[in-house]
Design a protein around this motif. Sequence first.
Motif, mmCIF file in Angstrom:
data_model
loop_
_atom_site.group_PDB
_atom_site.id
_atom_site.type_symbol
_atom_site.label_atom_id
_atom_site.label_comp_id
_atom_site.label_asym_id
_atom_site.label_seq_id
_atom_site.Cartn_x
_atom_site.Cartn_y
_atom_site.Cartn_z
ATOM 1 N N TYR A 101 7.959 -12.273 -10.762
ATOM 2 C CA TYR A 101 7.620 -10.996 -9.958
ATOM 3 C C TYR A 101 6.295 -10.953 -9.166
ATOM 4 O O TYR A 101 5.814 -11.628 -9.579
ATOM 5 C CB TYR A 101 7.824 -9.676 -10.622
ATOM 6 C CG TYR A 101 8.554 -9.476 -11.596
ATOM 7 C CD1 TYR A 101 9.733 -8.405 -10.967
ATOM 8 C CD2 TYR A 101 9.102 -10.039 -12.675
ATOM 9 C CE1 TYR A 101 10.977 -8.083 -11.842
ATOM 10 C CE2 TYR A 101 10.310 -9.574 -13.318
ATOM 11 C CZ TYR A 101 11.177 -8.709 -13.123
ATOM 12 O OH TYR A 101 12.169 -8.248 -13.513
ATOM 13 N N LEU A 102 6.369 -10.428 -7.743
ATOM 14 C CA LEU A 102 5.183 -10.345 -7.283
ATOM 15 C C LEU A 102 4.724 -8.831 -7.538
ATOM 16 O O LEU A 102 5.189 -8.014 -7.219
ATOM 17 C CB LEU A 102 5.285 -10.478 -5.643
ATOM 18 C CG LEU A 102 5.554 -11.983 -5.112
ATOM 19 C CD1 LEU A 102 5.664 -11.932 -3.815
ATOM 20 C CD2 LEU A 102 4.358 -12.835 -5.521
ATOM 21 N N LYS A 103 3.527 -8.803 -7.991
ATOM 22 C CA LYS A 103 2.694 -7.744 -8.261
ATOM 23 C C LYS A 103 1.534 -7.597 -7.338
ATOM 24 O O LYS A 103 0.688 -8.532 -7.259
ATOM 25 C CB LYS A 103 2.361 -7.416 -9.755
ATOM 26 C CG LYS A 103 3.554 -7.208 -10.718
ATOM 27 C CD LYS A 103 3.064 -6.843 -12.219
ATOM 28 C CE LYS A 103 4.317 -6.998 -13.088
ATOM 29 N NZ LYS A 103 3.974 -6.202 -14.463
ATOM 30 N N GLY A 104 1.484 -6.231 -6.924
ATOM 31 C CA GLY A 104 0.356 -6.165 -5.856
ATOM 32 C C GLY A 104 -0.152 -4.784 -5.815
ATOM 33 O O GLY A 104 0.206 -3.894 -6.471
ATOM 34 N N ARG A 105 -1.484 -4.782 -5.245
ATOM 35 C CA ARG A 105 -2.305 -3.475 -5.083
ATOM 36 C C ARG A 105 -3.322 -3.804 -3.968
ATOM 37 O O ARG A 105 -3.828 -4.724 -3.781
ATOM 38 C CB ARG A 105 -2.967 -3.082 -6.481
ATOM 39 C CG ARG A 105 -3.942 -1.743 -6.276
ATOM 40 C CD ARG A 105 -4.598 -1.538 -7.391
ATOM 41 N NE ARG A 105 -5.763 -0.639 -7.482
ATOM 42 C CZ ARG A 105 -5.291 0.622 -7.727
ATOM 43 N NH1 ARG A 105 -4.310 1.132 -8.309
ATOM 44 N NH2 ARG A 105 -6.245 1.592 -7.360
ATOM 45 N N SER A 106 -3.194 -2.442 -3.140
ATOM 46 C CA SER A 106 -4.203 -2.619 -1.943
ATOM 47 C C SER A 106 -4.882 -1.115 -1.995
ATOM 48 O O SER A 106 -4.413 -0.299 -2.707
ATOM 49 C CB SER A 106 -3.440 -2.711 -0.738
ATOM 50 O OG SER A 106 -2.606 -1.864 -0.541
ATOM 51 N N ASP A 107 -6.196 -1.327 -1.880
ATOM 52 C CA ASP A 107 -7.129 -0.164 -1.944
ATOM 53 C C ASP A 107 -7.900 0.032 -0.608
ATOM 54 O O ASP A 107 -8.240 -0.982 0.008
ATOM 55 C CB ASP A 107 -8.252 -0.293 -2.981
ATOM 56 C CG ASP A 107 -7.441 -0.442 -4.401
ATOM 57 O OD1 ASP A 107 -6.812 0.750 -4.848
ATOM 58 O OD2 ASP A 107 -7.481 -1.347 -4.919
ATOM 59 N N VAL A 108 -7.946 1.389 0.086
ATOM 60 C CA VAL A 108 -8.698 1.380 1.333
ATOM 61 C C VAL A 108 -9.604 2.442 0.955
ATOM 62 O O VAL A 108 -9.266 3.496 0.389
ATOM 63 C CB VAL A 108 -7.816 1.768 2.451
ATOM 64 C CG1 VAL A 108 -8.307 2.110 3.642
ATOM 65 C CG2 VAL A 108 -6.724 0.806 2.681
ATOM 66 N N THR A 109 -10.894 2.354 1.540
ATOM 67 C CA THR A 109 -11.967 3.399 1.441
ATOM 68 C C THR A 109 -12.446 3.693 2.902
ATOM 69 O O THR A 109 -12.907 2.550 3.419
ATOM 70 C CB THR A 109 -13.012 3.063 0.349
ATOM 71 O OG1 THR A 109 -12.617 2.913 -0.864
ATOM 72 C CG2 THR A 109 -14.036 4.221 0.518
ATOM 73 N N VAL A 110 -12.454 4.777 3.320
ATOM 74 C CA VAL A 110 -13.344 4.848 4.628
ATOM 75 C C VAL A 110 -14.193 5.992 4.423
ATOM 76 O O VAL A 110 -14.142 7.050 3.963
ATOM 77 C CB VAL A 110 -12.221 5.664 5.623
ATOM 78 C CG1 VAL A 110 -12.892 6.018 6.789
ATOM 79 C CG2 VAL A 110 -11.057 4.542 6.046
ATOM 80 N N THR A 111 -15.459 5.475 5.115
ATOM 81 C CA THR A 111 -16.517 6.734 5.226
ATOM 82 C C THR A 111 -16.724 6.948 6.608
ATOM 83 O O THR A 111 -16.890 5.986 7.469
ATOM 84 C CB THR A 111 -17.871 6.190 4.450
ATOM 85 O OG1 THR A 111 -17.460 5.816 2.844
ATOM 86 C CG2 THR A 111 -18.875 7.227 4.376
ATOM 87 N N VAL A 112 -17.033 8.156 6.739
ATOM 88 C CA VAL A 112 -17.319 8.636 8.299
ATOM 89 C C VAL A 112 -17.971 9.935 8.578
ATOM 90 O O VAL A 112 -17.853 10.705 7.820
ATOM 91 C CB VAL A 112 -15.762 8.805 9.095
ATOM 92 C CG1 VAL A 112 -15.039 9.774 8.525
ATOM 93 C CG2 VAL A 112 -15.935 8.836 10.552
ATOM 94 N N ASP A 113 -18.814 9.923 9.569
ATOM 95 C CA ASP A 113 -19.629 11.102 9.902
ATOM 96 C C ASP A 113 -18.328 11.917 10.933
ATOM 97 O O ASP A 113 -18.106 11.205 12.027
ATOM 98 C CB ASP A 113 -20.629 10.788 10.639
ATOM 99 C CG ASP A 113 -21.880 10.020 9.744
ATOM 100 O OD1 ASP A 113 -21.800 10.157 8.552
ATOM 101 O OD2 ASP A 113 -22.636 9.568 10.376
ATOM 102 N N ILE A 114 -18.256 13.073 10.397
ATOM 103 C CA ILE A 114 -17.280 14.030 11.345
ATOM 104 C C ILE A 114 -17.931 14.385 12.307
ATOM 105 O O ILE A 114 -19.023 14.862 12.348
ATOM 106 C CB ILE A 114 -16.805 15.228 10.190
ATOM 107 C CG1 ILE A 114 -16.053 14.598 8.865
ATOM 108 C CG2 ILE A 114 -15.792 16.161 11.115
ATOM 109 C CD1 ILE A 114 -15.088 13.791 9.204
#
Length: 193
Positions: A119-132
């Motif tokens: 099996y291929l097991k995967g995970r991705s995480d994204v974090t964005v920080t922004v001044d509105i």
Amino acid sequence: MQNLRFTASESLEIAVEEQNIPIQHYLRQPERLVRAIADPKLMESLPENRYRLKMRPLNFMNLYRFQPTVILKVWTTNDGTMRLQSESCEIRGIDYINQRFSLAVTGKLAPTEYKGKTYLKGRSDVTVTVDIPPILWLTPTPILEVTGNSLLKSVLLRIKQRILSHLLKDYRQWSDSSTHKKSSTQLSNVRTV
């Protein structure tokens, strides 16, 4: 000025139909992997297993249309695990946000064995920080957070769908062509002996 943080994660597990060449060898081909998970027309190869990826243009609350561009480093560990990490990011289309924006992407795709099946097991995480931007300062924070998190989640889901539809197909093609080349080389060596 209001600073917000958006996050999203996505996991996947795919049963691999083993080919003549184990999937671990395929996972050591960073450029093939990136081409399998990203639209090749929106990708540019850079030195040292780095890639510039343009995402398709996105809309935020129907007020802003922008195109994130990220530079990813992709590498494979000794056990065949493919990893990726963002190194820099640019937002094309909105200078205000580009100057007040940070993005962190991490990903992992690893082959695992379970009851004789790979099996291929995967995970991705994204974090964005922004001044509105000021135009959104009066918008309630929970609405902005839900919208931003949903936008990130939709991007990860698109990538996941591309992996599900392209990666194993590309693995089969790569294995078939590599096996064919190996057989042709062996056959020509036999003829020259």
